[in-house]
Design a protein around this motif. Structure first.
Motif, short mmCIF file in Angstrom:
data_model
loop_
_atom_site.label_atom_id
_atom_site.label_comp_id
_atom_site.label_asym_id
_atom_site.label_seq_id
_atom_site.Cartn_x
_atom_site.Cartn_y
_atom_site.Cartn_z
N ILE A 96 0.87 -1.18 0.00
CA ILE A 96 0.00 0.00 0.00
C ILE A 96 0.90 1.23 0.00
N MET A 97 0.93 1.94 -1.11
CA MET A 97 1.82 3.11 -1.24
C MET A 97 1.06 4.38 -0.86
N ALA A 98 1.15 4.72 0.43
CA ALA A 98 0.52 5.97 0.89
C ALA A 98 1.51 7.12 0.87
N ALA A 99 2.78 6.82 0.58
CA ALA A 99 3.81 7.87 0.61
C ALA A 99 3.61 8.85 -0.54
N ALA A 100 3.99 10.08 -0.28
CA ALA A 100 4.05 11.09 -1.35
C ALA A 100 5.48 11.06 -1.87
N VAL A 101 5.67 10.31 -2.93
CA VAL A 101 7.02 10.12 -3.48
C VAL A 101 7.28 11.23 -4.49
N ALA A 102 8.44 11.86 -4.38
CA ALA A 102 8.78 12.92 -5.34
C ALA A 102 8.82 12.32 -6.74
N ASP A 103 8.22 13.01 -7.70
CA ASP A 103 8.28 12.55 -9.09
C ASP A 103 9.59 12.96 -9.75
N TYR A 104 10.22 14.01 -9.19
CA TYR A 104 11.48 14.51 -9.75
C TYR A 104 12.50 14.71 -8.63
N THR A 137 12.17 10.34 -10.98
CA THR A 137 12.51 9.27 -10.04
C THR A 137 11.88 7.97 -10.53
N THR A 138 12.22 6.87 -9.90
CA THR A 138 11.60 5.59 -10.21
C THR A 138 10.14 5.64 -9.77
N ASP A 139 9.23 5.18 -10.61
CA ASP A 139 7.84 5.06 -10.16
C ASP A 139 7.72 3.72 -9.44
N ILE A 140 7.75 3.78 -8.11
CA ILE A 140 7.85 2.56 -7.29
C ILE A 140 6.63 1.68 -7.50
N LEU A 141 5.47 2.30 -7.45
CA LEU A 141 4.22 1.54 -7.56
C LEU A 141 4.10 0.87 -8.93
N ALA A 142 4.46 1.60 -9.98
CA ALA A 142 4.34 1.03 -11.32
C ALA A 142 5.34 -0.12 -11.51
N VAL A 153 -1.94 -1.42 -3.93
CA VAL A 153 -2.86 -0.31 -3.67
C VAL A 153 -2.09 1.01 -3.77
N GLY A 154 -2.65 1.96 -4.50
CA GLY A 154 -2.02 3.27 -4.63
C GLY A 154 -2.88 4.36 -4.04
N PHE A 155 -2.30 5.52 -3.90
CA PHE A 155 -3.04 6.71 -3.49
C PHE A 155 -2.95 7.73 -4.61
N ALA A 156 -3.96 8.54 -4.76
CA ALA A 156 -3.91 9.62 -5.74
C ALA A 156 -4.38 10.89 -5.06
N ALA A 157 -3.50 11.87 -5.03
CA ALA A 157 -3.87 13.17 -4.46
C ALA A 157 -4.17 14.08 -5.64
N GLU A 158 -5.40 14.49 -5.76
CA GLU A 158 -5.80 15.27 -6.93
C GLU A 158 -6.40 16.60 -6.50
N SER A 159 -6.26 17.59 -7.37
CA SER A 159 -6.91 18.88 -7.09
C SER A 159 -8.00 19.17 -8.12
N ALA A 185 -7.26 6.72 -14.37
CA ALA A 185 -6.13 6.60 -15.31
C ALA A 185 -4.93 5.96 -14.61
N LYS A 186 -4.74 6.28 -13.32
CA LYS A 186 -3.59 5.73 -12.58
C LYS A 186 -3.76 4.24 -12.30
N VAL A 187 -5.02 3.80 -12.08
CA VAL A 187 -5.27 2.37 -11.87
C VAL A 187 -4.73 1.58 -13.07
N ALA A 224 -2.60 2.78 -15.54
CA ALA A 224 -1.19 3.03 -15.84
C ALA A 224 -0.25 2.25 -14.91
N LYS A 225 -0.69 2.07 -13.64
CA LYS A 225 0.23 1.44 -12.68
C LYS A 225 -0.17 0.01 -12.35
N GLY A 226 -1.18 -0.52 -13.03
CA GLY A 226 -1.59 -1.92 -12.82
C GLY A 226 -2.04 -2.16 -11.39
#
Ligand code: CTP
Length: 403
Positions: A274-282, A306-311, A320-326, A335-337, A339-341
């Protein structure tokens, strides 16, 4: 109240140590968490704290004397033992531990321990020399051998002024031990769950980092919720201000790269990630070895992905992933479901004040791999964790027995 302690019958045994004052805080926090707390004080404990103080906090039975004809305990002396979900002795003195090891039953507390089939949790508090004594160590080993949970003690400053092992665990830690013990036969028993939490830090130079506003609270609450249902939990934690949850294995990391390495290692033995972390994309393309000095000119930083850990995490585990959206919450998360399987994504709208960073509540929408969306009401992060774990349990049931 939907926490792990709500509605639980807890017998709180308090024995004669200066740490007795902390048992008042424990009783108060247990009651706030919805538990029904019946207190038993030994004679020694009554010299440090009063039965009235416990009665005022718990509004329930406080037993001190086994032979008091007016006490409810005298009338029905095994009733509390029978209805208890757990017996907690905090603080437990060296003398109490010796009596328990010998199986003595000469006061209300030890009588209850002998009469109950509920789990027993003992939180020792004593001076370091008393804790180190071979008699104490043998007695504790004997109790552990009988399945008694020994919580603590912690190292630190003792009432004698000495430093060493012997401090009663802090209330928050005791609450974690109690919740975990109550849930150890839960529906995730035998499962290993890896949870990531916090915001990664990408170093610019030895002083500065690129990070984000993640407090880590959602991931920590998830880790605790999984522990309280019997799972073995590994928490891969980027820096947060939060204390380690008791009985959770914490792997500390800083950068996205360190988190990737730790997660890839831990999922080899896991049933769910379960990836609840906010991982830097860059991250900065390079990290300066020395502190970057300012000049009158501007400064541009070259960033790289950075490496996309979840993908990239692959294996026979539930993902399980998290998506923080505005904006466009459900569409972006769907779309993330793909893209990241993912098996499930937990989408939250970061513009909503009840689900933003750092708060204790969250309002999320769960989206499964068939892209069906379920919008949940505002819940505490612990309750959101429980709802996510309900889904994880169903997904695991489809995939067969634990590892
Ligand atoms: N994640 C990850 N590795 C990364 C980045 C994110 O594993 N390098 C995980 C997060 O832990 C979270 C999910 O992927 O579970 C979030 O997906 P992501 O696409 O990174 O979300 P955002 O950063 O919000 O994406 P975007 O910037 O595209 O909105």
């Amino acid at each position: 109240m939907a926490g792990p302690l709500a509605g639980k019958h807890i017998v709180l045994g308090v024995t004669g140590s200066i740490a007795c004052y902390k048992a008042l805080d424990l009783a108060s926090k247990l009651v706030q968490a919805g538990a029904l707390v019946d207190t038993m004080l030994t004679y020694g404990a009554t010299r440090f704290v009063t039965p009235l103080a416990f009665r005022s906090l718990t509004h329930r039975v406080v037993v001190t004397d086994i032979f008091d004809p007016n006490s409810e305990f005298a009338n029905e002396h095994v009733a509390l033992a029978r209805q208890a979900d757990i017996v907690v002795i905090a603080p437990a003195t060296v003398h109490c531990i010796a009596k328990l090891a010998a199986g003595l039953a000469d006061d209300p507390l030890t009588t209850t321990v002998i009469a109950t089939s509920a789990p027993l949790l003992v939180a020792p508090a004593m001076d370091a020399n008393m804790f180190d004594h071979p008699a104490t160590q043998e007695n504790l080993a004997k109790l552990r051998g009988r399945g008694v949970i020994i919580a603590g003690p912690a190292a630190g400053r003792l009432a004698s002024g000495l430093m060493g092992m012997g401090r009663l665990l802090e209330t928050a830690q005791l609450l974690g031990h109690i919740a975990a013990t109550l849930g150890r036969q839960g529906d995730l028993a035998g499962r290993t769950i890896v949870v990531s939490a916090g915001g990664t830090q990408e170093a610019i130079d030895p002083v500065r980092v690129i990070t984000n506003h993640s407090s880590g609270k959602m991931g920590y609450a998830l880790a605790e919720a999984a522990r309280d249902r019997g799972a073995r939990v590994v928490l891969v934690a980027a820096p947060t201000g939060l204390p380690d949850p008791p009985l959770v294995r914490v792997v500390r990391v800083r950068s996205a790269q360190e988190m990737a390495e730790a997660v890839f290692q831990e999922v080899k033995h896991a049933d769910a990630l379960i990836m609840a972390a906010a991982v830097a994309d860059y991250r900065p393309e390079s990290t300066a070895e020395q502190k970057i000095k300012k000049s009158s000119a501007g400064l541009s930083l070259a960033l790289t992905r950075t490496t996309d850990i979840l993908a990239e995490a692959r294996g026979a585990f539930v993902k399980v992933g998290f998506a923080a959206e505005s904006q466009d919450l459900v569409e972006n998360a769907r779309a993330k479901v793909r893209a990241k399987g993912l098996d499930l994504i937990v989408a939250n709208d970061i513009t909503d004040p009840q689900s933003g960073f750092g708060v204790d509540t969250n309002k999320v929408t769960l989206i499964d791999r068939e892209l069906r969306a379920e919008e949940l009401p505002v819940l505490t992060k612990y309750e959101v964790g429980q709802r996510v774990l309900d889904r994880v349990r169903e997904l695991l049931a489809e995939s067969g027995p634990g590892r």
